[in-house]
Design a protein around this motif. Sequence first.
Motif, PDB file in Angstrom:
ATOM      1  N   LYS A 410     -72.755  -3.402  51.745  1.00  0.00           N
ATOM      2  CA  LYS A 410     -73.771  -4.336  52.227  1.00  0.00           C
ATOM      3  C   LYS A 410     -73.881  -4.158  53.733  1.00  0.00           C
ATOM      4  CE  LYS A 410     -70.578  -8.305  52.729  1.00  0.00           C
ATOM      5  NZ  LYS A 410     -70.143  -9.582  52.113  1.00  0.00           N
ATOM      6  N   PHE A 411     -75.020  -4.545  54.282  1.00  0.00           N
ATOM      7  CA  PHE A 411     -75.174  -4.511  55.732  1.00  0.00           C
ATOM      8  C   PHE A 411     -74.546  -5.764  56.326  1.00  0.00           C
ATOM      9  CE2 PHE A 411     -78.598  -1.542  54.691  1.00  0.00           C
ATOM     10  CZ  PHE A 411     -78.473  -0.603  55.701  1.00  0.00           C
ATOM     11  N   ILE A 412     -73.887  -5.599  57.464  1.00  0.00           N
ATOM     12  CA  ILE A 412     -73.450  -6.772  58.226  1.00  0.00           C
ATOM     13  C   ILE A 412     -74.094  -6.684  59.610  1.00  0.00           C
ATOM     14  CG2 ILE A 412     -71.303  -7.078  56.950  1.00  0.00           C
ATOM     15  CD1 ILE A 412     -69.836  -5.829  59.345  1.00  0.00           C
ATOM     16  N   VAL A 413     -74.494  -7.829  60.112  1.00  0.00           N
ATOM     17  CA  VAL A 413     -75.192  -7.907  61.393  1.00  0.00           C
ATOM     18  C   VAL A 413     -74.517  -8.975  62.242  1.00  0.00           C
ATOM     19  CG1 VAL A 413     -77.400  -8.315  62.525  1.00  0.00           C
ATOM     20  CG2 VAL A 413     -77.352  -7.239  60.258  1.00  0.00           C
ATOM     21  N   LEU A 414     -74.072  -8.574  63.441  1.00  0.00           N
ATOM     22  CA  LEU A 414     -73.396  -9.495  64.355  1.00  0.00           C
ATOM     23  C   LEU A 414     -74.264  -9.704  65.582  1.00  0.00           C
ATOM     24  CD1 LEU A 414     -69.790  -7.961  64.217  1.00  0.00           C
ATOM     25  CD2 LEU A 414     -70.852  -9.620  62.670  1.00  0.00           C
ATOM     26  N   GLY A 415     -74.497 -10.952  65.936  1.00  0.00           N
ATOM     27  CA  GLY A 415     -75.346 -11.246  67.091  1.00  0.00           C
ATOM     28  C   GLY A 415     -74.777 -12.338  67.959  1.00  0.00           C
ATOM     29  N   ASP A 416     -75.507 -12.643  69.019  1.00  0.00           N
ATOM     30  CA  ASP A 416     -75.170 -13.743  69.925  1.00  0.00           C
ATOM     31  C   ASP A 416     -76.406 -14.585  70.162  1.00  0.00           C
ATOM     32  OD1 ASP A 416     -72.408 -12.765  70.672  1.00  0.00           O
ATOM     33  OD2 ASP A 416     -73.636 -11.052  71.268  1.00  0.00           O
ATOM     34  N   GLY A 417     -77.122 -14.839  69.089  1.00  0.00           N
ATOM     35  CA  GLY A 417     -78.337 -15.636  69.219  1.00  0.00           C
ATOM     36  C   GLY A 417     -79.599 -14.813  69.400  1.00  0.00           C
ATOM     37  N   GLN A 418     -79.506 -13.485  69.152  1.00  0.00           N
ATOM     38  CA  GLN A 418     -80.722 -12.660  69.269  1.00  0.00           C
ATOM     39  C   GLN A 418     -81.789 -13.126  68.274  1.00  0.00           C
ATOM     40  OE1 GLN A 418     -77.672 -11.397  69.250  1.00  0.00           O
ATOM     41  NE2 GLN A 418     -77.519 -10.187  71.117  1.00  0.00           N
ATOM     42  N   LEU A 419     -83.061 -13.004  68.700  1.00  0.00           N
ATOM     43  CA  LEU A 419     -84.187 -13.417  67.860  1.00  0.00           C
ATOM     44  C   LEU A 419     -85.128 -12.252  67.641  1.00  0.00           C
ATOM     45  CD1 LEU A 419     -85.005 -16.787  69.651  1.00  0.00           C
ATOM     46  CD2 LEU A 419     -83.483 -16.421  67.704  1.00  0.00           C
ATOM     47  N   ARG A 420     -85.934 -12.311  66.572  1.00  0.00           N
ATOM     48  CA  ARG A 420     -86.966 -11.306  66.297  1.00  0.00           C
ATOM     49  C   ARG A 420     -88.223 -11.720  67.055  1.00  0.00           C
ATOM     50  NH1 ARG A 420     -88.202  -8.187  61.357  1.00  0.00           N
ATOM     51  NH2 ARG A 420     -89.684  -6.581  62.089  1.00  0.00           N
ATOM     52  N   GLN A 421     -88.757 -10.790  67.817  1.00  0.00           N
ATOM     53  CA  GLN A 421     -89.951 -11.140  68.620  1.00  0.00           C
ATOM     54  C   GLN A 421     -91.233 -10.800  67.854  1.00  0.00           C
ATOM     55  OE1 GLN A 421     -89.242 -13.023  70.664  1.00  0.00           O
ATOM     56  NE2 GLN A 421     -87.148 -12.527  71.289  1.00  0.00           N
TER      57      GLN A 421
END
Lengths: 421, 421
Positions: A410-421
Amino acid sequence: MNTIDIKSYMQSVGQEARAASRLVAKADTAAKNRALTAMAQAIRRDEALLLAANAKDLDNARAKGLEASMIDRLTLSAKGVATMAEGLLQIAALADPVGEISGLNYRPSGIQVGKMRVPLGVIGIIYEARPNVTADAAGLCLKAGNAAILRGGSEAIHSNQAIAACVKEGLRSAGLPESAVQVIETTDRAAVGELITMKDFVDVIVPRGGKGLIERIANEARIPVIKHLDGVCHVYIDDQADFDKAIRIADNAKTQRYGTCNTMETLLIHEGIVEKILPALSKIYFDKGVELRGDAAARGIVAQIKEATEQDWYEEYLAPILSIRVVDGLDQAIDHITKYGSQHTDAIVTENYTHARRFLREVDSSSVMVNTTTRFADGFEYGLGAEIGISTDKIHARGPVGLEGLTSQKFIVLGDGQLRQ
Amino acid sequence: MNTIDIKSYMQSVGQEARAASRLVAKADTAAKNRALTAMAQAIRRDEALLLAANAKDLDNARAKGLEASMIDRLTLSAKGVATMAEGLLQIAALADPVGEISGLNYRPSGIQVGKMRVPLGVIGIIYEARPNVTADAAGLCLKAGNAAILRGGSEAIHSNQAIAACVKEGLRSAGLPESAVQVIETTDRAAVGELITMKDFVDVIVPRGGKGLIERIANEARIPVIKHLDGVCHVYIDDQADFDKAIRIADNAKTQRYGTCNTMETLLIHEGIVEKILPALSKIYFDKGVELRGDAAARGIVAQIKEATEQDWYEEYLAPILSIRVVDGLDQAIDHITKYGSQHTDAIVTENYTHARRFLREVDSSSVMVNTTTRFADGFEYGLGAEIGISTDKIHARGPVGLEGLTSQKFIVLGDGQLRQ
């Protein structure tokens, strides 16, 4: 059980497997290894019980007049029991594939994206006489974090139930749910029909056995099937082959064992080297009692070679029989393999860099080899530790299927509050 | 065409695709990139032709009284044409996955064993109104070394044929077989029935469109299907979430776009933070015209929230509607996602290391995220370059499917005459 009973029985088996799969998916490596070790200990301790159960199956098989080869596959020896236990300990020693994170990279958006290896869920395994599959399959599925539903051959029911008792004891002693491995208790064929269509409860089916069984299951299944059909394996001796390597490899690929799927069934020889090598090779084969069937060119060189029919090129003999064809070069060899092969395992013997490179790229088989024997196509030899089977499919798993083939990513995605513009 | 004609037509399409697949599998990277670039140039050059063909489809669609959303998906603008060409150039710029060798290691026997990435063969793609899929799918399949059989919606037949002409011109100019990409010429549904059962000629089916189409194909196919069903995506706001990140992520996941499969449909909020965060979040949603449907706890805090029914938790709204549930902790959040989710994309917002780690391991979805928006679940955002779709299956490909998902891996074995003992 009548049909309705079987349906509801299989549904409950499926529901329990699904529930158990969630727990084994979360189980830590130590718990899974404790269970595998305990299974091995129980199997060693219960050797007498297992052999007695197997004797009961053998009596019934003989009474039914089953053929010798079937009796042979069904037979469990003291050595066979020890090998089962050893196999489980080997699986315990393998690295845990579950949770492995790979390719975790930062993207321009600032998120990190990678993949985590995860269990498939519930694996349904359908097999014939060999009782050892019960322990091997249970061990592999558990280590990969899956629940397993095992449906062995009716002729092995007592052996399989006895082995299953050891497996469940191992699960219990490690605090894992017993229903993580369930052995179907009915020998009714309707149970298979249910198993291969219970989409909600089973994620993948692995059939092991004769081509007839596998084709039937592949046609009727409503769930993805990891399957192995024929092993029509080729060795191509190039005109730029090393003479001694070619002799040794062509001998080993055919005669080291006759009944295995990775045994060479057709030998292709370049016309530029055939007069030099075929007489020597034929002598080796004849001395070992191998029947040779060849094309006109081959028979022109060695008179004792019988005539090969068109059907011979498609044949998986699984016996001391070998078909031999003389080709005019690499292209004709690849064309022959493409037309008559089963995409299992094919090898070239050559010292020519470009021929080796082209053969590796252009032969579309699950294992493609240079200067070695097709007999190496095996999970242990490949370092997978163990195999649940060899896939001749292209989707998901190809070639020997070990722990990795019983998992997904599975894909895992780690962020710090990033948003899609 | 009558049914017999369609059967024989599809059989010949399949045979040509199989033959072409062998050539594109061998095609070098430069030739594939030349073809992709030429396709893009032809599409730009033929903008007027493409728009005229699309206008014909739109007239027929309006005459048939197709619904606005369908007309919208069917419409091809000048910008849309430019985007198609740009997409093909982006695929040309991607690394060639074919032939990539990985994990080539020596074994105790002395052989080297590794894997080589190889094309799947022939990909059948079945899609609905969007004409751009014709160019995107053709480009991705070709770059991955596959032949493609494309079956677009009957309502887009003129647009698809016009795009197909540009695709074939690109293939021709690069010396690749035109039949590497074939667009089915009949709009008869029987053609789909043939396509998804031609085992000998098609290796995998990728359906793109509404859930109804995909379920029908998955049920009737006799070939592996890479499919995408629902996107019931969740965001779970943990009690240890950063307040501002939670607000921004919950806003973006729902309102950045409403109609996409990776849009959040259900928001789960920890009871320990709900009183603080729900009023602020609700105001944002109401200001954007999002209808909120919540459980009793949520409605107890914000009166304007409507009552959510059991059915709401299963719902993929694809609209400005959001269901909200208050949970008592991580376990209840994961249980909710496991029961009601579609294993597509789910995110947690938390500053707690252990909660993040458990969520990543225990949520069984194709994309699992921490502190970012579900809207990032996308082939471009993940760096795959492009995607043929998002798979909610576990077998073979999971999550966004790019070039790698259109390939398989075979084992390669290199030796110096090693034999099996």
